[in-house]
Design a protein around this motif. Structure first.
Motif, PDB file in Angstrom:
ATOM      1  N   PRO A 116       0.803  -1.228   0.000  1.00 39.85           N
ATOM      2  CA  PRO A 116       0.000   0.000   0.000  1.00 39.85           C
ATOM      3  C   PRO A 116       0.836   1.279   0.000  1.00 39.85           C
ATOM      4  O   PRO A 116       0.346   2.346  -0.367  1.00 39.85           O
ATOM      5  N   LYS A 117       2.085   1.179   0.411  1.00 42.23           N
ATOM      6  CA  LYS A 117       2.946   2.370   0.463  1.00 42.23           C
ATOM      7  C   LYS A 117       3.909   2.450  -0.719  1.00 42.23           C
ATOM      8  O   LYS A 117       4.701   3.386  -0.809  1.00 42.23           O
ATOM      9  N   LYS A 118       3.855   1.465  -1.604  1.00 44.86           N
ATOM     10  CA  LYS A 118       4.772   1.400  -2.757  1.00 44.86           C
ATOM     11  C   LYS A 118       6.232   1.432  -2.300  1.00 44.86           C
ATOM     12  O   LYS A 118       7.095   2.076  -2.912  1.00 44.86           O
ATOM     13  N   ALA A 119       6.486   0.690  -1.219  1.00 50.08           N
ATOM     14  CA  ALA A 119       7.847   0.576  -0.703  1.00 50.08           C
ATOM     15  C   ALA A 119       8.608  -0.553  -1.396  1.00 50.08           C
ATOM     16  O   ALA A 119       9.819  -0.678  -1.221  1.00 50.08           O
ATOM     17  N   ILE A 120       7.892  -1.382  -2.159  1.00 45.41           N
ATOM     18  CA  ILE A 120       8.528  -2.440  -2.942  1.00 45.41           C
ATOM     19  C   ILE A 120       8.398  -2.059  -4.414  1.00 45.41           C
ATOM     20  O   ILE A 120       7.291  -1.891  -4.918  1.00 45.41           O
TER      21      ILE A 120
END
Length: 275
Positions: free
Chosen positions: A254-258
């Motif tokens: 959901p945070k676009k950390a990947i």
């Protein structure tokens, strides 16, 4: 015989004697050097980057010949160097997977600041001042210690965060040694995503510090079909020996950390037929 002529004769004899001694010493005290050391050194990239774990290319070449060091540790030279060295050493062996660096942070302008830093413009110096100016105590400081360490122009600071040009990166690991926060990581040069965050705080604290930080929600791990993603200490990590590049973790984060740092998601056969 005049004193001047006598002095000249004596000096000449001393010179001849000294020369003879040097010639004899060069023969009897010579240290043999295996010619393969020079041949192996010629196969290496010559960058003296230290990524192999030795002081330079000459030291690494000597370690290969004298101590049987692995022949695949010259990342800039890649598989071509490894194969050439193996031929010289009369041995076989794979070159290993191609590895390249990435920055485990995507903060930069997405991350707030606690104060304006006015000191020496290095990450090492900045992190020593109350942990650095970044609101995230785990994130990239963007002052370029890694860019100065890279001999291949593969690292640049863009929008306040270091980024790797994977086309230029040789995987030498020089950058990993200088980052005071350990944000430079090495992964296979394959179509696989990477966790672009190193924050190990709980989700609420991460949200206050950074817009794109990992909050440890676990959706990536729950949706990975191969169990390649785990969450420990509130931070996701990927086991690249299990990752098949399907991209489910990146899609669900959901945070676009990947994020994908090269390539794209690979089609995965879910029918079980192998077709």
């Amino acid at each position: 015989m005049s004193p001047i002529l006598l002095a000249i004769v004596v000096l000449g004899l001393l010179g001849l004697a000294g020369g003879a001694i040097l010639v004899l010493a060069s023969k009897f005290m010579a240290v043999y050097e295996d010619p393969r050391i020079a041949e192996v050194a010629e196969c290496l990239a010559g960058a003296n980057c230290g990524g192999c774990g030795y002081a330079g290319c000459s030291d690494y070449a000597e370690a290969i010949v004298k101590n049987g060091a692995p022949t695949s540790k010259c990342a800039p030279g890649g598989s071509r160097a490894t194969e050439a060295i193996n031929r010289i050493m009369g041995q076989s062996g794979g070159s290993g997977p191609s590895l390249k660096a990435y920055v485990a942070c995507n903060g930069g302008e997405n991350c707030g600041k606690r104060f304006e830093y006015q000191g020496l413009k290095t990450c090492a110096a900045a992190t020593g001042i109350a942990g650095g100016p970044s609101a995230c105590s785990f994130g990239c400081l963007g002052l370029g210690d890694c860019t100065r360490a890279c001999k291949f122009d593969a690292l640049h600071v863009i929008d306040g965060v270091a980024k790797v040009d994977r086309d230029k990166c040789t995987g030498c690991t020089a950058c990993t040694a200088v980052c005071p926060r350990g944000l430079l990581k090495i992964k296979p040069a394959a179509s696989q995503p990477a966790v672009k965050c190193s924050n190990k705080e709980k989700g609420a604290a991460v949200n206050k510090a950074c817009k794109v930080g990992c909050i440890g929600c676990g959706l990536c791990a729950k949706n990975c079909p191969n169990g390649a993603v785990t969450v420990e200490n509130n931070l996701a990590s990927i086991d690249y020996t299990k990752c098949n590049g399907c991209g489910a973790c990146a899609e669900k984060c959901p945070k676009k950390a990947i994020l994908w740092i090269e390539g794209k998601p690979q089609p995965v056969d879910v029918s079980g037929t192998g077709a």
